[in-house]
Design a protein around this motif. Structure first.
Motif, PDB file in Angstrom:
ATOM      1  N   LEU A 154      11.378  25.679  -0.142  1.00 18.03           N
ATOM      2  CA  LEU A 154      10.565  25.895   1.049  1.00 18.03           C
ATOM      3  C   LEU A 154       9.073  25.902   0.734  1.00 18.03           C
ATOM      4  CD1 LEU A 154      12.600  28.756   2.786  1.00 18.03           C
ATOM      5  CD2 LEU A 154      12.715  26.292   3.200  1.00 18.03           C
ATOM      6  N   VAL A 155       8.717  25.714  -0.511  1.00 19.53           N
ATOM      7  CA  VAL A 155       7.300  25.827  -0.875  1.00 19.53           C
ATOM      8  C   VAL A 155       6.548  24.554  -0.503  1.00 19.53           C
ATOM      9  CG1 VAL A 155       5.677  26.315  -2.714  1.00 19.53           C
ATOM     10  CG2 VAL A 155       7.904  27.431  -2.717  1.00 19.53           C
ATOM     11  N   THR A 156       6.572  23.551  -1.330  1.00 15.48           N
ATOM     12  CA  THR A 156       5.836  22.322  -1.046  1.00 15.48           C
ATOM     13  C   THR A 156       6.668  21.091  -1.390  1.00 15.48           C
ATOM     14  OG1 THR A 156       4.821  22.274  -3.250  1.00 15.48           O
ATOM     15  CG2 THR A 156       3.597  23.399  -1.502  1.00 15.48           C
ATOM     16  N   ARG A 157       6.192  19.940  -0.950  1.00 15.57           N
ATOM     17  CA  ARG A 157       6.867  18.675  -1.194  1.00 15.57           C
ATOM     18  C   ARG A 157       5.826  17.562  -1.210  1.00 15.57           C
ATOM     19  NH1 ARG A 157       8.487  17.011   4.887  1.00 15.57           N
ATOM     20  NH2 ARG A 157       7.115  18.493   5.921  1.00 15.57           N
ATOM     21  N   THR A 158       6.266  16.363  -1.577  1.00 15.71           N
ATOM     22  CA  THR A 158       5.423  15.174  -1.526  1.00 15.71           C
ATOM     23  C   THR A 158       6.033  14.203  -0.544  1.00 15.71           C
ATOM     24  OG1 THR A 158       4.659  15.419  -3.813  1.00 15.71           O
ATOM     25  CG2 THR A 158       4.472  13.231  -2.813  1.00 15.71           C
ATOM     26  N   VAL A 159       5.223  13.709   0.381  1.00 14.44           N
ATOM     27  CA  VAL A 159       5.692  12.723   1.358  1.00 14.44           C
ATOM     28  C   VAL A 159       4.966  11.406   1.082  1.00 14.44           C
ATOM     29  CG1 VAL A 159       6.354  14.337   3.150  1.00 14.44           C
ATOM     30  CG2 VAL A 159       3.990  13.617   3.004  1.00 14.44           C
ATOM     31  N   SER A 160       5.690  10.285   1.193  1.00 15.28           N
ATOM     32  CA  SER A 160       5.125   8.977   0.862  1.00 15.28           C
ATOM     33  C   SER A 160       5.638   7.937   1.831  1.00 15.28           C
ATOM     34  CB  SER A 160       5.501   8.561  -0.567  1.00 15.28           C
ATOM     35  OG  SER A 160       5.090   9.520  -1.510  1.00 15.28           O
ATOM     36  N   VAL A 161       4.930   6.814   1.889  1.00 16.74           N
ATOM     37  CA  VAL A 161       5.360   5.667   2.669  1.00 16.74           C
ATOM     38  C   VAL A 161       5.264   4.427   1.791  1.00 16.74           C
ATOM     39  CG1 VAL A 161       3.070   5.192   3.628  1.00 16.74           C
ATOM     40  CG2 VAL A 161       5.095   4.398   4.846  1.00 16.74           C
TER      41      VAL A 161
ATOM     42  N   ALA B  78       0.853  -1.195   0.000  1.00 24.07           N
ATOM     43  CA  ALA B  78       0.000   0.000   0.000  1.00 24.07           C
ATOM     44  C   ALA B  78       0.886   1.241   0.000  1.00 24.07           C
ATOM     45  CB  ALA B  78      -0.917   0.008   1.214  1.00 24.07           C
ATOM     46  N   ILE B  79       0.751   2.064  -1.022  1.00 29.62           N
ATOM     47  CA  ILE B  79       1.515   3.309  -1.141  1.00 29.62           C
ATOM     48  C   ILE B  79       0.614   4.470  -0.730  1.00 29.62           C
ATOM     49  CG2 ILE B  79       2.904   4.764  -2.637  1.00 29.62           C
ATOM     50  CD1 ILE B  79       3.975   1.924  -2.252  1.00 29.62           C
ATOM     51  N   VAL B  80       0.992   5.160   0.333  1.00 32.14           N
ATOM     52  CA  VAL B  80       0.229   6.310   0.825  1.00 32.14           C
ATOM     53  C   VAL B  80       1.092   7.551   0.651  1.00 32.14           C
ATOM     54  CG1 VAL B  80      -0.991   7.329   2.780  1.00 32.14           C
ATOM     55  CG2 VAL B  80      -0.927   4.835   2.513  1.00 32.14           C
ATOM     56  N   SER B  81       0.567   8.564  -0.016  1.00 28.57           N
ATOM     57  CA  SER B  81       1.342   9.781  -0.243  1.00 28.57           C
ATOM     58  C   SER B  81       0.457  11.009  -0.106  1.00 28.57           C
ATOM     59  CB  SER B  81       2.002   9.763  -1.628  1.00 28.57           C
ATOM     60  OG  SER B  81       1.022   9.784  -2.642  1.00 28.57           O
ATOM     61  N   VAL B  82       1.083  12.104   0.284  1.00 31.95           N
ATOM     62  CA  VAL B  82       0.408  13.405   0.372  1.00 31.95           C
ATOM     63  C   VAL B  82       1.295  14.420  -0.328  1.00 31.95           C
ATOM     64  CG1 VAL B  82      -0.561  15.180   1.874  1.00 31.95           C
ATOM     65  CG2 VAL B  82      -0.661  12.777   2.582  1.00 31.95           C
ATOM     66  N   SER B  83       0.767  15.097  -1.322  1.00 27.07           N
ATOM     67  CA  SER B  83       1.525  16.121  -2.042  1.00 27.07           C
ATOM     68  C   SER B  83       1.003  17.507  -1.688  1.00 27.07           C
ATOM     69  CB  SER B  83       1.441  15.892  -3.554  1.00 27.07           C
ATOM     70  OG  SER B  83       0.091  15.940  -4.001  1.00 27.07           O
ATOM     71  N   GLY B  84       1.839  18.516  -1.954  1.00 30.06           N
ATOM     72  CA  GLY B  84       1.469  19.893  -1.623  1.00 30.06           C
ATOM     73  C   GLY B  84       1.789  20.269  -0.193  1.00 30.06           C
ATOM     74  N   VAL B  85       2.636  19.485   0.472  1.00 30.32           N
ATOM     75  CA  VAL B  85       2.950  19.718   1.884  1.00 30.32           C
ATOM     76  C   VAL B  85       4.083  20.743   2.000  1.00 30.32           C
ATOM     77  CG1 VAL B  85       3.728  18.650   4.031  1.00 30.32           C
ATOM     78  CG2 VAL B  85       2.265  17.356   2.449  1.00 30.32           C
ATOM     79  N   PRO B  86       3.903  21.841   2.727  1.00 31.95           N
ATOM     80  CA  PRO B  86       4.982  22.830   2.875  1.00 31.95           C
ATOM     81  C   PRO B  86       6.027  22.377   3.896  1.00 31.95           C
ATOM     82  CG  PRO B  86       3.072  23.521   4.132  1.00 31.95           C
ATOM     83  CD  PRO B  86       2.656  22.268   3.391  1.00 31.95           C
TER      84      PRO B  86
ATOM     85  N   LEU C  73      -3.136  10.394  -1.883  1.00 31.99           N
ATOM     86  CA  LEU C  73      -3.181   9.254  -2.796  1.00 31.99           C
ATOM     87  C   LEU C  73      -2.978   7.954  -2.016  1.00 31.99           C
ATOM     88  CD1 LEU C  73      -1.112  10.338  -5.944  1.00 31.99           C
ATOM     89  CD2 LEU C  73      -3.517   9.711  -5.894  1.00 31.99           C
ATOM     90  N   VAL C  74      -3.866   6.993  -2.254  1.00 29.13           N
ATOM     91  CA  VAL C  74      -3.716   5.651  -1.697  1.00 29.13           C
ATOM     92  C   VAL C  74      -3.724   4.687  -2.876  1.00 29.13           C
ATOM     93  CG1 VAL C  74      -4.694   3.886  -0.197  1.00 29.13           C
ATOM     94  CG2 VAL C  74      -4.851   6.292   0.458  1.00 29.13           C
TER      95      VAL C  74
END
Length: 346
Positions: free
Chosen positions: A207-214, A61-69, A83-84
């Protein structure tokens, strides 16, 4: 009277069993699991290997959140995309597509979403019955999403409260109305720094945004699927399809046999001029009232479950039992109007 009460209890028990997986999928996960642990941190333990009591997370299962500052500014709104996904699907192979999620910010800031997003304040929060499209509490899907993607907004707090920690539990499901080993979930945690914590004049865009995933490196970036995995997935999909169709044919055939037997009895009774055994009106009226109440309640449940897009098995069972109770009213009325025999009057 005692037998009727027992029948009602058994019927309610069966309906509650059928309702369990449907509620889990369509309303979103509760804020706490069966062990009273936060679902966003400990995950969707009803699903996956070891479920429904002790399901284990899966790197598939790939869980990600984009637009994270990197850090938030006071009262600023940020656009997140959750996104899941199933690693097999990402690799272009057969895999799960639908999904659900639960997200927590520790009740800091405000979550909001557009009306076209299937999102709600999660079950177990003070806002769970609210129709507003914003909350400071946990949020989850309000219905199973076909592509496992949701767009939300998060508004930072109106003062510097230090770093904000987020937790996301994502569940990639096979959408077979069962919490089983064909579902894969994972948990993601990340933080957003307080204002003015980080500065980098050379690269302000960083410093704007990033994507974090697991997920494992293999699943996130390589996602190669072996022939054995492909065959396993094919066999799982085949067995699930056979199980689903077998249930459909079995229950449909059973219902048709029951209805056919009832119709045949009605036809034969009319040909022979027979009726049900006589029942005195003092007994018949209370019984008709009980059957009528049961029929109305079950019909209401059926309509409600159908409107909520619950499992077909669940609302169909409610409608069938409502029809059966209505038939009981009809048979009781016939018995009350049957000509009594001398034995009945003694």
């Amino acid at each position: 009277m005692k037998r009727t009460f027992v029948r009602i209890l058994v019927l309610c028990f069966l309906i509650s069993i059928l309702a369990t997986p449907s509620v889990a999928y369509h309303l979103g996960p509760p804020s706490v699991d069966n062990n009273e642990n936060p679902t966003a941190i400990y995950g969707c333990t009803c699903h996956g290997l070891g479920g429904p009591l002790n399901g284990q997370p899966s790197d598939r299962a790939i869980v990600s959140v984009s637009g994270v500052p990197i850090q938030y500014d006071i009262d600023v709104t940020y656009n997140f995309t959750i996104l899941v996904q199933d690693a097999n699907t990402l690799a272009g192979e057969t895999g799960n597509v639908a999904g659900g999620f639960l997200m927590s910010s520790g009740d800091i800031g405000i979550f909001s979403w557009d009306e076209n997003e299937d999102i709600r304040a999660s079950v177990g929060t003070p806002d769970e019955d609210s129709t507003e499209r914003s909350t400071s509490y946990n949020i989850s899907q309000s219905d199973v999403d076909d592509d496992g993607q949701w767009k939300i907004q998060w508004t930072a707090p109106s003062s510097d409260v230090g770093p904000v920690v987020f937790h996301v539990a994502g569940n990639s499901i096979n959408d077979n109305d069962q919490a089983d080993e064909g579902d894969y979930w994972n948990v993601l945690s990340f933080s957003i720094n307080a204002p003015s914590t980080v500065s980098n004049a050379d690269d302000i865009d960083s410093l704007v945004t990033r994507t974090v995933s697991v997920g494992t490196y293999q699943n996130l970036f390589v996602a190669e699927i072996t022939d054995e995995q492909i065959e396993h997935e094919r066999q799982v999909a085949l067995s699930s399809d056979i199980f689903l169709k077998g249930n459909i044919y079995y229950w449909t055939s059973l219902v048709m046999l029951i209805l056919g037997a009832v119709v045949q009895r009605e036809i034969m009774e009319r040909k022979r001029g027979e009726r049900p055994p006589y029942m005195a009106s003092e007994l018949a009226y209370p019984q008709m009232i009980r059957f009528s109440i049961i029929a109305i309640v079950l019909f209401y449940f059926g309509v409600t479950l159908k409107a909520d897009a619950s499992s077909t098995v669940l609302w169909a069972t409610s409608f069938f039992c409502s029809l059966w109770a209505s038939y009981g009213v009809y048979r009781t009325w016939l018995a009350m109007n049957t000509e009594p025999t001398p034995d009945d009057l003694m």
